[in-house]
Design an enzyme around this catalytic site. Structure first.
Site, mmCIF file in Angstrom:
data_model
loop_
_atom_site.group_PDB
_atom_site.id
_atom_site.type_symbol
_atom_site.label_atom_id
_atom_site.label_comp_id
_atom_site.label_asym_id
_atom_site.label_seq_id
_atom_site.Cartn_x
_atom_site.Cartn_y
_atom_site.Cartn_z
ATOM 1 N N GLU A 45 26.794 7.052 -34.108
ATOM 2 C CA GLU A 45 25.757 7.553 -33.205
ATOM 3 C C GLU A 45 24.849 8.466 -34.010
ATOM 4 O O GLU A 45 25.283 9.510 -34.497
ATOM 5 C CB GLU A 45 26.353 8.355 -32.043
ATOM 6 N N ASP A 56 24.751 20.177 -25.095
ATOM 7 C CA ASP A 56 25.426 20.425 -26.359
ATOM 8 C C ASP A 56 25.847 21.870 -26.540
ATOM 9 O O ASP A 56 25.142 22.795 -26.151
ATOM 10 C CB ASP A 56 24.521 20.008 -27.524
ATOM 11 N N TYR A 171 30.714 5.410 -22.093
ATOM 12 C CA TYR A 171 30.982 6.646 -22.827
ATOM 13 C C TYR A 171 31.710 7.585 -21.872
ATOM 14 O O TYR A 171 31.131 8.116 -20.943
ATOM 15 C CB TYR A 171 29.654 7.259 -23.285
#
Lengths: 253, 392
Positions: A45, A56, A171
């Site tokens: 990725e 994040d 995912y």
């Protein structure tokens, strides 16, 4: 069949690595991908850095900020990836926030991915409904896979919808958390991994968030097809650079 | 026509561009907010708190000397007289009641100037709920009194040290907290920004401002609509509240005042309509200051509450559709206007509000025009900035 689907059919647990493009230095993007493939990583990725990475934690925030300071842009990334398919055969996925893609133009972005040989996109803040209404046709036209996220809090009904729309894998975010969690896996994760495995989804599942060593990799891949390591890899490369990749990959499996 | 549609959009702006981790929370809110707000018991509690705790209705005050100076009829909607010193508390009262009904026991918020943080800490104290406020490290310095107030009210203030260390970054940190705490936490967003349904929910809670203006103007002028409503716009919650009941009345001019910082073209500005392009920030598609590459750029304004690179999607739509007139005002012009209101009317305004007061230097109105300015907050929190700026 595209590269992602071929890879998913291999009879092994897949190790996927996330890294931020243009970090630690601007020229590291392609060399990191090469080193990952050469050391047996199954999929990559490529993180397109964003100024405001909402999902994040501190590690990927810092690498994104540094990559942007280094001069990384969407154009620059595509320039660096030009010709990458002469050397690299594993699936390559670009992962990033939606705004830079939107500004580049979704159609232009997908077209460029097709030209270069980028197999799919993970855009965590592109909602399913928007994708279906405005962008699905574009992704399909250019043969670019879309990979949606699910979390332990995602309802079964919604998981079915996201599974139906995903065209590579699902995912699985391992816990309610931003990236870089070091809490390890407990009962909640085990139950969640079992629940999803029992749903027999159309797409194989790859688990990300909180995978940082052999133990978490093995736990994650007991029921899922593979696992993605991001923050832990970025920490390693911050300290050791590209030279640290062989040992890092060996330490995971 | 200017309100949100069933998909969460104002024209082409709005939506909910959120990572899947936030979907259950935002969806829960979307499915319930209108239902809960319509409950008789909710409305009763909300209205009672606005009246007895916040001190509503706030006066609509005819500013005689200010009007004489600018040769038009200027009314001030005195949101500065709300408990905690600004309009922000209208929304936090509404949202804390919402959070309780959704069964949440932990509250998070972002704050720029600190007014929303104080208003959130206040209602959390009132309801006995845990409160964590994210605030940019730079804002913590320039709004020290509000930081102290939040602490006194029992809130934990967490500095945001990423990016420009201001409102945008505080919002990022609050969103990350929400991702990490998906079940017990409600995020009280302080403006008409964020993913749908936040812009609409916050606008509805703030709409009490224009609801009162209608009644009060009827009493004073025998008409319920002014010729113009003027408000400063950062994210745009005080403006949304002041415009709300006039959006579909074409006889009312809507004027939005943005922070030009050191000048729109100076590179240090927060004038989003002038400098922004459609993009995504904090879960909403709206006008956004960004690079050609889609990276969000750092804004500048002397006022922490306007120091934001985006604007609520409702306002982006008002701009794009031409319904709203957008004016930008520099730091310097705002500071002078603030000082002038002190001298002419004996009211020390928040620096955010001072931007709205400054337009009369350049934007002229007919002498018989009725102009309502939303005086969104008082200037106590800005004393150190005023002191430094004017060497008081």
């Amino acid at each position: 069949m595209n590269r992602i689907q071929e890879k998913l059919q291999e009879n092994k647990k897949l190790l996927s690595i996330y890294f931020t493009a243009g970090y630690p230095t601007i020229e590291d993007t392609a060399p990191i991908i090469e080193a990952l493939e050469n050391n047996g990583v199954d999929m990559v990725e490529i993180g397109l850095p964003f100024s405001d990475p909402l999902a994040d934690g501190p590690t990927i925030q810092a690498s994104s900020t540094q990559a942007l300071k280094n001069g990384m842009t969407t154009h620059k990334l595509f320039e660096q990836l030009e010709g990458i398919r002469e050397k690299i055969s594993i699936p390559l996925i670009i992962m990033g926030y939606f705004n830079p893609v939107l500004q580049y133009g979704v159609e232009n972005f997908c077209k460029k991915c097709q030209e270069i040989g980028i197999d799919g996109l993970i855009l965590p803040d592109l909602p399913l409904a928007e994708y279906q209404e405005h962008y699905q046709a574009i992704f399909e036209k250019h043969g670019v896979a879309i990979i949606f996220l699910i979390t332990p809090q995602t309802s079964d009904a919604r998981i079915r919808e996201l599974d139906a729309a995903s065209t590579g894998f699902i995912y699985m975010v391992s816990r309610a958390s931003v990236t870089g969690s070091q809490k390890g896996f407990g009962e909640e994760q085990t139950n969640y991994f079992n629940r999803i495995a029992a749903m027999e989804l159309k797409n194989p599942q790859i688990i990300g968030f909180g995978i940082n060593n052999k133990e978490t990799f093995q736990t994650a891949t007991r029921r899922a097809k593979g696992a993605i390591i991001g923050s832990a890899f970025i920490k390693m490369i911050t300290e050791q650079g590209i030279a640290g990749i062989p040992r890092f990959v060996k330490s995971i499996r | 026509m200017y309100n949100v549609n069933e998909k969460g959009y104002y024209g082409k702006f709005g939506g909910a561009y959120i990572p899947e981790m936030l979907y259950p929370n935002v969806e829960e809110l979307r499915q319930n907010y209108l239902k809960i707000m319509a409950e008789t018991a909710f409305q009763k509690e909300f209205q009672q708190l606005l009246k007895e705790y916040v001190g509503r209705p706030t006066p609509l005050y005819f500013a005689k000397r200010f009007s004489e100076k600018y040769k038009t009829k200027i009314y001030l909607k005195r949101e500065d007289l709300c408990h905690t010193g600004a309009h922000k508390v209208n929304n936090t009262i509404g949202q804390i009641l919402m959070a309780k009904r959704l069964g949440k026991n932990r509250i998070i918020a972002e704050t720029g100037a600190g007014q929303h943080g104080v208003a959130t800490a206040t209602v959390c104290a009132l309801m006995g709920l845990e409160c964590i406020v994210y605030m940019g490290a730079i804002d913590i310095e320039r709004q020290a009194p509000n930081v102290a107030r939040m602490k006194m009210l029992g809130a934990t203030v967490v500095p945001a040290t990423s990016g420009s260390k201001t409102l945008k970054d505080a919002t990022n940190e609050a969103i990350r907290d929400w991702i990490n705490n998906p079940t017990n936490t409600h995020y009280i967003i302080g403006s008409v920004v964020g993913p749908h349904p936040y812009p609409d929910m916050v606008a509805r809670f703030q709409s009490v401002i224009s609801e009162e203006i209608k009644t009060q103007l009827q009493e004073k002028e025998n008409r319920d609509a002014p010729d113009y409503v003027v408000a400063c716009v950062g994210g745009g919650s005080n403006a949304a509240g002041a415009y709300y009941h006039y959006l579909d009345n074409p006889d009312v001019g809507i004027i939005a005042v943005e922070a030009a910082g050191k000048g729109v073209d100076s590179g240090e500005s927060a004038a989003t309509s002038a400098l922004g392009k459609p993009g995504i920030i904090h879960g909403s598609k709206t006008l956004l200051m960004q690079t050609a590459d889609g990276q969000i750029t750092e804004p500048h304004s002397i006022s922490a509450g306007l120091d934001y690179p985006g604007v609520g999607p409702m306002h982006a739509h008002l701009y794009a559709s031409g319904r709203g007139e957008f004016i930008s005002v520099t730091d310097a012009a705002a500071m002078q206007a603030g000082l002038q209101l002190c001298k002419l009317e004996g009211i020390i305004p928040a620096i955010e509000t001072s931007h709205a007061l400054a337009i009369f230097e350049t934007r002229k109105f007919k002498s018989e025009a009725i102009v309502v300015i939303n005086l969104s907050g008082r200037g106590d929190k800005d004393l150190s900035t005023y002191i430094d700026y004017f060497n008081l």
